[in-house]
Design a protein around this motif. Structure first.
Motif, PDB file in Angstrom:
ATOM      1  N   HIS A 108     -46.359  -9.082 -60.244  1.00 22.39           N
ATOM      2  CA  HIS A 108     -45.918  -9.054 -59.816  1.00 22.39           C
ATOM      3  C   HIS A 108     -44.739 -10.252 -59.658  1.00 22.39           C
ATOM      4  N   LYS A 109     -45.560 -11.107 -59.817  1.00 24.26           N
ATOM      5  CA  LYS A 109     -44.584 -12.689 -58.986  1.00 24.26           C
ATOM      6  C   LYS A 109     -43.922 -12.692 -59.912  1.00 24.26           C
ATOM      7  N   TYR A 110     -43.431 -12.611 -61.307  1.00 26.93           N
ATOM      8  CA  TYR A 110     -42.506 -13.241 -62.088  1.00 26.93           C
ATOM      9  C   TYR A 110     -41.565 -12.011 -62.899  1.00 26.93           C
ATOM     10  N   ARG A 111     -42.374 -11.208 -63.295  1.00 24.92           N
ATOM     11  CA  ARG A 111     -41.816 -10.246 -64.341  1.00 24.92           C
ATOM     12  C   ARG A 111     -40.576  -9.665 -62.949  1.00 24.92           C
ATOM     13  N   MET A 112     -41.130  -9.315 -62.057  1.00 24.91           N
ATOM     14  CA  MET A 112     -40.463  -8.653 -60.766  1.00 24.91           C
ATOM     15  C   MET A 112     -38.291  -9.997 -60.947  1.00 24.91           C
ATOM     16  N   ASP A 113     -38.998 -10.783 -61.364  1.00 25.25           N
ATOM     17  CA  ASP A 113     -37.392 -11.677 -61.839  1.00 25.25           C
ATOM     18  C   ASP A 113     -37.331 -11.795 -62.914  1.00 25.25           C
ATOM     19  N   ILE A 114     -36.989 -12.116 -63.866  1.00 22.79           N
ATOM     20  CA  ILE A 114     -37.008 -12.049 -65.411  1.00 22.79           C
ATOM     21  C   ILE A 114     -35.975 -11.232 -65.424  1.00 22.79           C
TER      22      ILE A 114
END
Lengths: 253, 423
Positions: free
Chosen positions: B417-423
């Motif tokens: 939720h925290k990182y993959r959505m921003d990669i």
């Protein structure tokens, strides 16, 4: 929010961590219902990021995105059944057969039983893949994989279909079949967002185009109008090179 | 629920089509449990059957020499030699043979020992019955024992106390015989020295069990649960690999554009791999019960609580699946996940007591092993197989495994939720 638009982005901004420049820098785009809309851009212009945001796969820093009038921030669950995505990569399960792949994707779209089976068989027939329905995807040619990739995105007859480079690496026959079918389903009422590097393809099927560079839209409209305004002859390639320049656009991900 | 059905169908099909993965998950642990049970069984047997080489020179033709000799043979812990290259050695030669580590022990019983002891004892008893002090002129009889200086002092102490015990027993029997003889001279009713023989105090050594069954741990009881745990945790590689492959080929993103949530995606994976883990466990148990006896090993005793067994197996599966999902979410590439997954599982197994049973580890390693989820699992299965423990006894281990799994799930979901959505 414009109610005539199938997809609308308003001042969309996205900056990845560690990057100096934003990938999307105030992208505002309107794609009317019923259009076959071509989004053209050089490498690294932010197309894939824009598509991922429209489909709810990525967060964005600023702006608004509406699909079929629903906000992607608040109403993604309403958007998902209306949207079909044909990604650039072959987003299939390579060790499963064509039919198994399509049955799974159809099932995830909420289709069931006979309706699902008939739809799968009809589309396999339409894209000339019936004889290979029980062959695993790994054994398919590039063109066959692309066609299955396309079918997987349109199984549930979406209102809006987004295609990211749907004809990469396919032979002329498969390309023609794919483009013909896109025109056909557009005429039946499906709004299509078509992204391609093949400008002649966009020219042949799109009734509206937008050129994007550095994370924003540079120009948009009907191709003939754009040729007239920019006085660049009668093809998209001239217009594209005039607006985006001839400098190489190599970039690092 | 119906979307979950299609996700389950997808995950099951992908698993069945992955022949290499199936072999890794099912065949490898079967081979390992058979091989390791056989290896460790023969190793443990050889340790158990090892005897202490002793050079015994008995120059005493009397009863004492014979008694000591027969006691040494009777114990079964010594490999007794009475000569060196066919010749009875002198005291000097005996010393040299032990010093050169040919023997761990050398025992020299001098000539006429029996006669001298008899004489001493008779003198003592007679003096005692006549009320005379006999300390003057006392000549003790010497047994000479040579010990290899490289042997452990604890071993030496054990051997010496055993010899002392035997010598004192024999001496005591002589004293009793002599006293009986003296008493019979004075008493009108003769008494028998047999009345004093026999051990009056017996020490019984038994393994502690919760419900009193006499189960002795063996290599099957260690290896079956140990390699079952290893196999269950090894699904981490297949599970994390499947998550990364789907992410890399874009099918994961495609599924998320469909009316299908990330939690449904994870639940489907968890259900399919739980089925795999429980199947692995059942197969390993069946091998322990029915197949290993064909290799000359003991059959696995499953204890008395199937519910405890299922609870512990399920908790282990949950922990392994949580760990696999966390690796699948955090690792960027298939190579990263397979290398890290395999290495971490092997390390967990090593420190958790899968390869080398905990009782063979040092105190420090035992303390470190508490960190490994496989240690928690093995402890629980020991309770069930060796102590016939029920559900209550394995609750702490099950809870630890479930908490570990839940923690891994939370890390996976948070990271996604925290990182993959921003990669």
């Amino acid at each position: 929010m414009d109610k005539n638009c199938a997809i609308e982005t308003i001042d969309l901004t996205k900056r990845y961590k560690g990057k100096d420049k934003p990938t999307l820098d105030g992208l505002s785009l309107k794609i009317p219902y019923g259009s076959l809309f071509g989004l053209l851009a050089p490498n690294g212009a932010g197309k894939t990021t824009a598509i991922n945001i429209i489909c709810g796969l990525r967060r964005f820093d600023h702006g608004e995105v509406y699909v079929a009038g629903y906000s992607t921030k608040k109403e993604l669950n309403r958007i998902k059944p209306l949207l079909g995505l044909v990604p650039q990569e072959l987003a299939l399960f390579p060790s499963l057969t064509a039919r198994e792949n399509l049955m799974i994707f159809g099932g995830l779209y909420g289709m069931r039983g006979l309706i699902l089976r008939k739809r799968v068989d009809d589309l396999l027939e339409l894209f000339d893949l019936t004889s290979s329905k029980d062959t695993v995807i790994n054994h398919f040619s590039g063109g066959m994989k692309r066609r299955i990739n396309l079918i997987a995105g349109m199984l549930h007859s979406p209102e809006i279909l987004i295609l990211d480079e749907p004809t990469v690496g396919v032979d002329a026959q498969s390309r023609k079949l794919i483009l013909d079918k896109l025109v056909e389903i557009n005429k039946e009422g499906t709004t299509i967002l078509f992204i391609s590097h093949y400008l002649e393809e966009a020219e042949s099927i799109c009734n509206e185009v937008a050129l994007m560079d550095n994370g924003k839209i540079i120009c948009e409209g009907k191709p003939e109008e754009l040729y007239r305004v920019y006085e660049c002859g009668q093809n998209l390639e001239s217009l594209y090179l005039l607006i985006t320049g001839k400098k190489m656009r190599d970039y690092h991900e | 629920m119906s979307k979950l059905k299609y996700l389950l169908y997808k995950d099951l099909l992908l698993l069945v089509r992955d022949i290499a993965g199936l072999l890794l998950m099912f065949l490898m642990p079967v081979l390992l449990v058979i091989l390791m049970s056989l290896l460790q069984n023969s190793t443990l047997n050889s340790v158990r059957d090892a005897k202490v080489p002793i050079l015994l020179v008995n120059r005493d033709p009397g009863e004492l020499g014979k008694a000591v000799e027969s006691e040494i043979y009777r114990t079964g812990i010594f490999e007794v030699s009475e000569d060196i290259d066919g010749e009875v050695p002198s005291l000097n030669q005996l010393e040299k043979a032990v010093a050169s580590s040919k023997f761990v022990l050398g025992l020299y019983i001098p000539e006429n020992t029996t006669e001298e002891i008899k004489l001493n004892v008779a003198k003592y008893v007679s003096a005692a019955f006549n009320g005379v002090e006999t300390t003057s002129g006392h000549i003790p009889v010497d047994f000479t024992v040579y010990i290899d200086p490289t042997t452990k002092s604890s071993f030496n102490s054990t051997i010496m106390s055993t010899l002392r015990e035997r010598a004192q027993k024999i001496q005591f029997e002589y004293i009793m015989k002599e006293i009986t003889k003296q008493v019979n001279l004075l008493s009108p009713i003769p008494i028998s020295s047999n009345s004093f023989s026999g051990d009056q105090v017996r020490i019984q050594i038994k393994s502690a069990h919760l419900e009193g069954n006499d189960i002795v741990p063996n290599s099957v009881q260690h290896n079956v649960p140990a390699w079952s745990l290893f196999a269950i945790f090894f699904i981490v590689i297949s599970l994390s690999g499947s998550i990364i492959k789907e992410r890399e080929d874009g099918s994961f993103s495609r599924m998320l554009t469909m009316p299908c949530s990330y939690s449904e995606y994870l639940i489907s994976k968890a259900i399919v791999y739980t089925i795999v883990a429980m199947l692995q466990f059942a197969i390993m148990l069946l091998i322990g019960v029915y197949l290993l006896p064909y290799f000359g090993l003991e059959s696995l005793n499953l204890g008395n609580s199937p519910l405890a067994l299922i609870l512990l197996a399920f908790s282990t599966a949950f922990a392994a699946i949580g760990y696999g999902i966390a690796i699948g979410n955090i690792a960027r590439t298939y190579q990263q996940s397979s290398v890290f997954g395999a290495m971490s599982v092997v390390i967990m197994a090593a420190i958790g007591g899968v390869w080398i049973p905990l009782f063979l580890m040092s105190e420090t390693m035992r303390a470190i092993s508490l960190l490994s989820p496989m240690h928690w699992g093995i402890s629980g299965f020991y309770d069930i197989f060796l102590k016939d423990a029920g559900v209550l006894a394995v609750l702490p281990e099950s809870a630890a495994l479930l908490i570990f799994g839940a923690l891994c799930f939370t890390i996976a979901v948070t990271y996604n939720h925290k990182y993959r959505m921003d990669i």
